[in-house]
Design a protein around this motif. Sequence first.
Motif, PDB file in Angstrom:
ATOM      1  N   GLY A 151       0.816  -1.212   0.000  1.00 23.98           N
ATOM      2  CA  GLY A 151       0.000   0.000   0.000  1.00 23.98           C
ATOM      3  C   GLY A 151       0.845   1.255   0.000  1.00 23.98           C
ATOM      4  N   PHE A 152       1.957   1.204   0.731  1.00 26.12           N
ATOM      5  CA  PHE A 152       2.877   2.342   0.766  1.00 26.12           C
ATOM      6  C   PHE A 152       3.389   2.648  -0.629  1.00 26.12           C
ATOM      7  CE2 PHE A 152       7.290   3.794   0.768  1.00 26.12           C
ATOM      8  CZ  PHE A 152       7.230   4.934   1.564  1.00 26.12           C
ATOM      9  N   TYR A 182       2.588   5.885  -2.819  1.00 22.21           N
ATOM     10  CA  TYR A 182       3.739   6.736  -3.108  1.00 22.21           C
ATOM     11  C   TYR A 182       3.787   7.075  -4.601  1.00 22.21           C
ATOM     12  CZ  TYR A 182       8.460   8.592  -2.488  1.00 22.21           C
ATOM     13  OH  TYR A 182       9.558   9.413  -2.423  1.00 22.21           O
ATOM     14  N   VAL A 183       3.684   6.063  -5.441  1.00 29.34           N
ATOM     15  CA  VAL A 183       3.765   6.268  -6.893  1.00 29.34           C
ATOM     16  C   VAL A 183       2.602   7.122  -7.387  1.00 29.34           C
ATOM     17  CG1 VAL A 183       3.652   5.097  -9.132  1.00 29.34           C
ATOM     18  CG2 VAL A 183       5.153   4.213  -7.332  1.00 29.34           C
ATOM     19  N   MET A 184       1.410   6.831  -6.893  1.00 32.42           N
ATOM     20  CA  MET A 184       0.243   7.610  -7.335  1.00 32.42           C
ATOM     21  C   MET A 184       0.352   9.065  -6.872  1.00 32.42           C
ATOM     22  SD  MET A 184      -2.960   4.885  -7.059  1.00 32.42           S
ATOM     23  CE  MET A 184      -3.461   5.596  -5.553  1.00 32.42           C
ATOM     24  N   GLU A 185       0.761   9.282  -5.637  1.00 32.95           N
ATOM     25  CA  GLU A 185       0.885  10.656  -5.146  1.00 32.95           C
ATOM     26  C   GLU A 185       1.992  11.404  -5.886  1.00 32.95           C
ATOM     27  OE1 GLU A 185       1.634  13.316  -1.145  1.00 32.95           O
ATOM     28  OE2 GLU A 185       1.208  11.181  -0.882  1.00 32.95           O
ATOM     29  N   ARG A 214       1.537  14.878  -7.981  1.00 33.08           N
ATOM     30  CA  ARG A 214       2.400  16.038  -7.694  1.00 33.08           C
ATOM     31  C   ARG A 214       3.182  16.453  -8.942  1.00 33.08           C
ATOM     32  NH1 ARG A 214      -0.105  17.432  -3.494  1.00 33.08           N
ATOM     33  NH2 ARG A 214       0.031  16.058  -1.709  1.00 33.08           N
ATOM     34  N   PHE A 215       3.641  15.475  -9.697  1.00 26.88           N
ATOM     35  CA  PHE A 215       4.380  15.792 -10.924  1.00 26.88           C
ATOM     36  C   PHE A 215       3.493  16.544 -11.908  1.00 26.88           C
ATOM     37  CE2 PHE A 215       5.789  14.761 -15.236  1.00 26.88           C
ATOM     38  CZ  PHE A 215       7.062  15.320 -15.192  1.00 26.88           C
ATOM     39  N   LEU A 216       2.256  16.092 -12.057  1.00 26.34           N
ATOM     40  CA  LEU A 216       1.330  16.785 -12.956  1.00 26.34           C
ATOM     41  C   LEU A 216       1.039  18.203 -12.468  1.00 26.34           C
ATOM     42  CD1 LEU A 216      -1.165  13.894 -13.757  1.00 26.34           C
ATOM     43  CD2 LEU A 216       0.565  14.888 -15.286  1.00 26.34           C
ATOM     44  N   ASN A 274       7.430  16.752  -2.348  1.00 20.94           N
ATOM     45  CA  ASN A 274       6.076  17.058  -1.903  1.00 20.94           C
ATOM     46  C   ASN A 274       5.202  15.837  -1.682  1.00 20.94           C
ATOM     47  OD1 ASN A 274       5.437  20.044  -1.646  1.00 20.94           O
ATOM     48  ND2 ASN A 274       6.832  19.926  -3.372  1.00 20.94           N
ATOM     49  N   VAL A 275       5.743  14.650  -1.857  1.00 19.53           N
ATOM     50  CA  VAL A 275       5.023  13.438  -1.483  1.00 19.53           C
ATOM     51  C   VAL A 275       4.883  13.465   0.038  1.00 19.53           C
ATOM     52  CG1 VAL A 275       5.181  10.922  -1.361  1.00 19.53           C
ATOM     53  CG2 VAL A 275       5.775  12.108  -3.478  1.00 19.53           C
TER      54      VAL A 275
END
Length: 120
Positions: free
Chosen positions: A54-55, A59-62, A66-68, A79-80
């Motif tokens: 889940g972490f 992490y990847v989705m957040e 943030r990148f977008l 900023n994650v």
Amino acid sequence: MPIIYNRHFPFGTFYAINICGLIFCRSDKGKMSRTDKNHEDIHTMQQKEMLFAGFYLWYVMEWAVRFLMLRNALKAYHNVSFEREAYGNQSNLLYGKTRRHYAWIKHLKNAAKTKNCKAQ
């Protein structure tokens, strides 16, 4: 928490990476400081409470969101919410004893308030 020193991983400018509580640290940067180790300990706590998979999924989705928003990979990384918690508390060597479960969530909210967050 085991630390594996090596010359090649993690890649790029990163000094250490925590994978399921196992820390890989680039030895060409020297031994890990107590502050750096504490940063990785915070990530281990985060990983455990999110059952590891889940972490990484969060992490990847957040990071992608943030990148977008920021159009900058390094600023997105800083900023994650997991990183904001770890960087914000890495100097407090007693943080692990007082940390509340899911403390990173308040950093998610704080990061979401501003579009132009600065990298730490």
